[in-house]
Write an enzyme that holds these catalytic residues in place. Structure first.
Site, short mmCIF file in Angstrom:
data_model
loop_
_atom_site.label_atom_id
_atom_site.label_comp_id
_atom_site.label_asym_id
_atom_site.label_seq_id
_atom_site.Cartn_x
_atom_site.Cartn_y
_atom_site.Cartn_z
N ASP A 46 -7.05 0.05 4.52
CA ASP A 46 -7.36 0.95 5.63
C ASP A 46 -7.71 2.34 5.10
O ASP A 46 -6.96 2.93 4.34
CB ASP A 46 -6.16 1.04 6.57
CG ASP A 46 -6.52 1.56 7.95
OD1 ASP A 46 -7.35 2.49 8.05
OD2 ASP A 46 -5.97 1.05 8.94
N SER A 88 -9.79 2.62 13.35
CA SER A 88 -9.31 1.35 12.79
C SER A 88 -9.35 0.22 13.80
O SER A 88 -9.53 -0.95 13.42
CB SER A 88 -7.89 1.52 12.25
OG SER A 88 -7.88 2.38 11.13
N THR A 141 -4.95 -2.45 12.93
CA THR A 141 -5.60 -3.53 12.18
C THR A 141 -4.96 -4.88 12.42
O THR A 141 -5.66 -5.82 12.84
CB THR A 141 -5.64 -3.19 10.68
OG1 THR A 141 -6.37 -1.97 10.50
CG2 THR A 141 -6.33 -4.30 9.89
N GLU A 258 -3.19 -6.19 4.80
CA GLU A 258 -3.65 -4.80 4.93
C GLU A 258 -2.84 -3.84 4.08
O GLU A 258 -1.62 -3.75 4.20
CB GLU A 258 -3.59 -4.32 6.38
CG GLU A 258 -4.26 -2.94 6.52
CD GLU A 258 -3.97 -2.25 7.85
OE1 GLU A 258 -4.79 -1.39 8.23
OE2 GLU A 258 -2.95 -2.55 8.49
N ASP A 263 -4.99 4.92 4.35
CA ASP A 263 -5.52 5.75 5.43
C ASP A 263 -4.58 6.93 5.74
O ASP A 263 -5.02 8.06 5.89
CB ASP A 263 -5.71 4.89 6.68
CG ASP A 263 -6.32 5.64 7.84
OD1 ASP A 263 -7.44 6.15 7.69
OD2 ASP A 263 -5.68 5.73 8.90
N ASP A 305 -11.89 -0.54 6.27
CA ASP A 305 -12.48 -0.50 7.61
C ASP A 305 -13.34 0.74 7.80
O ASP A 305 -14.24 0.77 8.62
CB ASP A 305 -11.40 -0.58 8.69
CG ASP A 305 -10.25 0.39 8.46
OD1 ASP A 305 -10.26 1.11 7.44
OD2 ASP A 305 -9.34 0.44 9.31
N HIS A 306 -13.06 1.79 7.00
CA HIS A 306 -13.80 3.05 7.06
C HIS A 306 -13.28 3.94 5.94
O HIS A 306 -12.27 3.63 5.30
CB HIS A 306 -13.57 3.76 8.41
CG HIS A 306 -12.11 3.93 8.73
ND1 HIS A 306 -11.31 4.85 8.09
CD2 HIS A 306 -11.30 3.25 9.60
CE1 HIS A 306 -10.07 4.74 8.55
NE2 HIS A 306 -10.03 3.78 9.47
#
Length: 367
Positions: A46, A88, A141, A258, A263, A305-306
């Site tokens: 993440d 997310s 997520t 995950e 993140d 995811d980003h």
């Protein structure tokens, strides 16, 4: 024999014993895989964009990260349906459903219709399914693979959605959202009635790892601690769950893992937190790849995811060092790397929308 010679002999015996117990080094490039995978291990870092990956590579040392052992690399475009910068929830829904949606939506399309996730669909087709995460079960997520809600903030309702799909196992935090709720419901009772073994803590010893029963292991009541703060279950849980799921179904399995707190470290602009989370995720990916190398029928996919924090790597105090610099505390729209290893890994080359990761997983399975 004098005392010094006895000591030398003892040391030699101990060294030989240690050498015999040492895990062999795997040549990941020489594995002969099956034509198609039976199993997929999908790992999401993440907030992990190319900058986070680059920082990890230089922190650990070139040619020393597990990501450099992955055979194929691509990039995905992470935007949501109406925003160049995803969150997310929308990012994970793109992976789980193969559709773009609005930021904040969990397993739900822009028209507020739920979408069937790959975990739900494969479960119905006889695959074993499971998740291992470094956050709560109801976080965006993991929720996006099992729940259907208009907003990610509806965590009490998301916990209820976990009762609707017969997933084989879950390991992660957030136990209090199931048994210390405002509505006074104890969802453990519901899980037990459905045949689940429910445990708390990080020990894997009392789980039904022979495959005889489904299980939930709540590692913590709320969010798990950071990797540097004592959280160490992710790599071993990944290996354990992969072996467990293989026993649960002859058809195959789907597993989502995950690295949740990459993140959070970037939102906090905390380089030391980021470094430890990337190191933990590296170990987790390695565990998945070692399983795949031995199994030969498992596809491993790794992506983020980003990107988060607008991270850049600036010149350090010498020509061989760098200084991480965060531009902000938000997500960004930069492309995100995708790594693949195992049968059909070549499908994940190129540049494509994040929704196509879903399609490529289905294609890899031959659907």
């Amino acid at each position: 024999m004098n005392q010094s010679r006895v000591l030398i002999v003892v040391l030699i015996v101990l060294l030989e014993a240690c050498a015999s117990n040492k895990k062999p080094v795997i040549d990941f490039s020489s594995i002969a895989f099956a034509e198609r995978p039976k199993n997929i291990i999908f790992l999401i870092g993440d907030g992990m964009g190319l900058a986070q990956m680059s920082a990890h590579l230089y922190w650990k040392g070139v040619d020393k990260t597990i990501f450099e052992k992955m055979t194929y690399v691509g990039f995905h475009k992470s935007h949501s349906c109406d925003d160049l910068v995803t969150d997310s929830a929308a990012g994970a829904t793109a992976f789980s459903c193969g559709k773009k949606t609005t930021n904040g939506a969990i397993g739900m399309l822009p028209d507020s219709m739920p979408c069937t996730t790959i975990l739900e669909d494969l479960d119905r087709k006889g695959y074993a399914t499971g998740m291992v995460v470094a956050c709560t079960a109801t976080h965006a997520t993991p929720a996006s693979f099992i729940a259907h809600r208009e907003l990610r903030a509806f965590t009490d309702e998301i916990a209820l959605d976990f009762l609707k799909t017969p997933m084989d196992c879950f390991i992660g935090g957030g136990g209090a959202l199931f048994y210390d709720r405002a509505d006074k419901l104890d969802l453990r009772d519901s899980l037990l009635r459905k045949g689940y073994v429910v445990r708390t803590g990080t020990s894997l010893k009392k789980l039904p790892l022979g495959g005889e029963s489904p299980f939930f292991l709540f590692t913590h009541d709320r969010e798990p601690p950071t990797a540097s703060g004592g959280r160490d279950y992710m790599p071993i849980a990944t290996t354990t769950v992969a072996n467990y799921l293989k026993k649960r179904s002859d058809k195959g399995f789907f597993m989502m893992v995950e690295g949740s707190q990459i993140d959070w470290a970037c939102h906090a602009n905390d380089r030391n937190w980021l470094r430890s989370e990337m190191e933990d995720f590296d170990k987790t990916v390695k565990a998945a790849m070692e399983f795949a190398a031995a199994d030969k029928e498992t596809l491993v996919i790794v992506t983020g995811d980003h990107e988060c924090g607008g991270l850049s790597l600036n010149q350090g105090d010498s020509k061989k060092t760098f200084k991480p610099f965060f531009a902000n505390r938000r997500h960004s729209a930069v492309l995100v790397p995708v790594y693949a290893y195992g049968p059909q890994a070549a499908l994940f080359q190129g540049i494509y929308d994040n929704t196509l990761i879903y399609s490529k997983m289905r294609e890899a399975l031959g659907e």
